[in-house]
Design an enzyme around this catalytic site. Structure first.
Site, PDB file in Angstrom:
ATOM      1  N   ARG A   1     -25.886  45.489  62.971  1.00 48.35           N
ATOM      2  CA  ARG A   1     -26.040  44.576  64.010  1.00 48.35           C
ATOM      3  C   ARG A   1     -27.516  44.367  64.020  1.00 48.35           C
ATOM      4  NH1 ARG A   1     -23.957  43.976  70.201  1.00 48.35           N
ATOM      5  NH2 ARG A   1     -22.350  43.126  68.892  1.00 48.35           N
TER       6      ARG A   1
ATOM      7  N   HIS B   1     -21.162  36.091  64.362  1.00 48.48           N
ATOM      8  CA  HIS B   1     -20.507  37.159  65.045  1.00 48.48           C
ATOM      9  C   HIS B   1     -18.876  37.355  64.322  1.00 48.48           C
ATOM     10  CE1 HIS B   1     -19.873  40.712  67.236  1.00 48.48           C
ATOM     11  NE2 HIS B   1     -20.141  40.308  68.613  1.00 48.48           N
TER      12      HIS B   1
ATOM     13  N   GLN C   1     -16.171  39.204  66.010  1.00 43.41           N
ATOM     14  CA  GLN C   1     -15.795  38.718  67.205  1.00 43.41           C
ATOM     15  C   GLN C   1     -14.820  37.638  67.157  1.00 43.41           C
ATOM     16  OE1 GLN C   1     -17.035  39.573  70.450  1.00 43.41           O
ATOM     17  NE2 GLN C   1     -15.319  38.426  71.208  1.00 43.41           N
TER      18      GLN C   1
ATOM     19  N   ASP D   1     -19.849  31.825  76.247  1.00 46.26           N
ATOM     20  CA  ASP D   1     -20.728  32.952  75.839  1.00 46.26           C
ATOM     21  C   ASP D   1     -21.918  32.873  76.725  1.00 46.26           C
ATOM     22  OD1 ASP D   1     -22.187  35.141  74.654  1.00 46.26           O
ATOM     23  OD2 ASP D   1     -22.596  33.926  72.763  1.00 46.26           O
TER      24      ASP D   1
ATOM     25  N   CYS E   1     -16.657  36.379  74.915  1.00 46.61           N
ATOM     26  CA  CYS E   1     -17.096  37.410  73.844  1.00 46.61           C
ATOM     27  C   CYS E   1     -17.442  38.688  74.665  1.00 46.61           C
ATOM     28  CB  CYS E   1     -17.909  37.171  72.757  1.00 46.61           C
ATOM     29  SG  CYS E   1     -19.505  36.761  73.218  1.00 46.61           S
TER      30      CYS E   1
ATOM     31  N   ARG F   1     -11.162  43.861  69.519  1.00 48.45           N
ATOM     32  CA  ARG F   1     -12.376  44.262  68.696  1.00 48.45           C
ATOM     33  C   ARG F   1     -12.064  45.606  67.886  1.00 48.45           C
ATOM     34  NH1 ARG F   1     -17.314  42.698  69.867  1.00 48.45           N
ATOM     35  NH2 ARG F   1     -17.718  43.335  67.770  1.00 48.45           N
TER      36      ARG F   1
END
Ligand code: CP
Ligand code: NVA
Length: 308
Positions: free
Chosen positions: A103, A130, A133, A223, A263, A291
């Site tokens: 990340r 992402h 995700q 988001d 998310c 996830r």
């Protein structure tokens, strides 16, 4: 070995394989079947930004296979890329661990690392995308709707990392993607064109009016308005995005069967209201759980089950 750096770098068949394997591994997990795929092995993790879901789901996935993990965070003594080159770190880490998750602020760092690594690398959020995700989001949608072809996903808000990954996954899986937000926050046209060139039948619509955008939605997705690293823009964005809040009034314009995805982390009262987060249309906790199942699916494929 296949790195997972972005959705657009994968093929539609790769994406389908990950979703299929993840569903299978979820089923096995729920039945309490222990697959000792990584006993005595380690996942190396780099985190330049905070995380709850990603970090815990990666570690839990690894633990579920009998393995462990080591996390390097960009804080305190560890200056991450300042102390040692990306290239050297990739070569050294590959000697210790079976795979690496990253990340980072910059997608380029992940791509450089992956070029030098001799173990598989997965992007678990960068400024660009992402991807894992989006995989969890599409696994959640498959669980709710079965066949996804012809379904409509409406994304409200910033044309950011999450939006980019969702657009590519939608294009690959036959889902219509509608973006709705302030004009200055559209998805970059170059990227949209790259996605469209890879999935010629894909449908992408921009609709600045959120009430019109959600009219035929199967999924309403939002988001945060200010992503990690954009904190100083948060106050300005609160005003600019206010019309795109996912609230009871907006959901009144959507079909009653539409589900709401986010998310997470959610800023309740900003991009989404308490009522929607806690209401019957939200599937956000199933989405978060998935996830871990996606990482179990990816790790299983990396162990040699990749069939495409
Ligand atoms: N959705 C997501 O990536 O959450 P975290 O930032 O908590 O990992
Ligand atoms: N767009 C958000 C996603 C958080 C999971 C961010 O990058 O902060």
């Amino acid at each position: 070995m296949k790195h997972i750096l972005s959705i657009i770098d994968l093929t539609p068949a790769d994406l389908e394989a990950i979703l299929t394997e993840s569903a299978l591994m979820k089923d096995r997990y729920r039945q309490g079947i222990f697959d000792p795929l990584y006993q005595g092995k380690t996942l190396g993790m780099y985190f330049e930004k905070p995380s709850l879901r990603t970090r815990v789901s990666l570690e839990s996935a690894m633990n579920s296979f009998g393995g462990g993990s080591v996390c390097l965070e960009s804080s305190g003594l560890n200056q991450m890329w300042k102390r040692e080159s990306v290239k050297d770190q990739a070569r050294v880490m590959s000697r210790f661990v079976s795979m690496v998750s990253m990340r980072t602020f910059s997608q380029e760092v992940i791509e450089e690392f992956a070029r030098e690594a001799t173990v598989p690398v997965v992007n678990v959020l960068s400024d660009f995308g992402h991807p894992t995700q989006a995989m969890a989001d599409f696994l959640t949608m498959k669980e709710r709707f079965g066949d996804l072809k012809g379904k409509t996903l409406v994304y409200l808000g910033d044309g950011n990392n999450v939006a980019r990954s969702l657009l590519a996954a939608s294009a690959y899986l036959g889902v219509h993607f509608i973006w709705s937000g302030p004009e200055d926050y559209r998805l970059d046209q170059d990227y949209v064109e790259r996605v469209m060139a890879k999935a010629v039948d894909a449908e992408f619509i921009e609709e600045l009016d959120p009430t019109k955008a959600v009219k035929h939605a199967n999924v309403v997705y939002t988001d945060v308005w200010a992503s990690m690293g954009q904190e100083e823009e948060a106050a300005r964005r609160e005003m600019e995005f206010a019309a795109y809040q996912v609230n009871e009034k907006l959901m009144g314009h959507a079909p009653s069967k539409a589900i709401v995805l986010h998310c997470l982390p959610a800023h309740r009262g900003s991009e989404i209201t308490d009522g929607i987060m806690d209401g019957h249309q939200a599937a956000v906790y199933d989405q978060a759980e998935n996830r871990m199942h996606i990482y179990r699916g990816i790790f299983s494929l990396w162990k040699g089950n990749w069939r495409v």
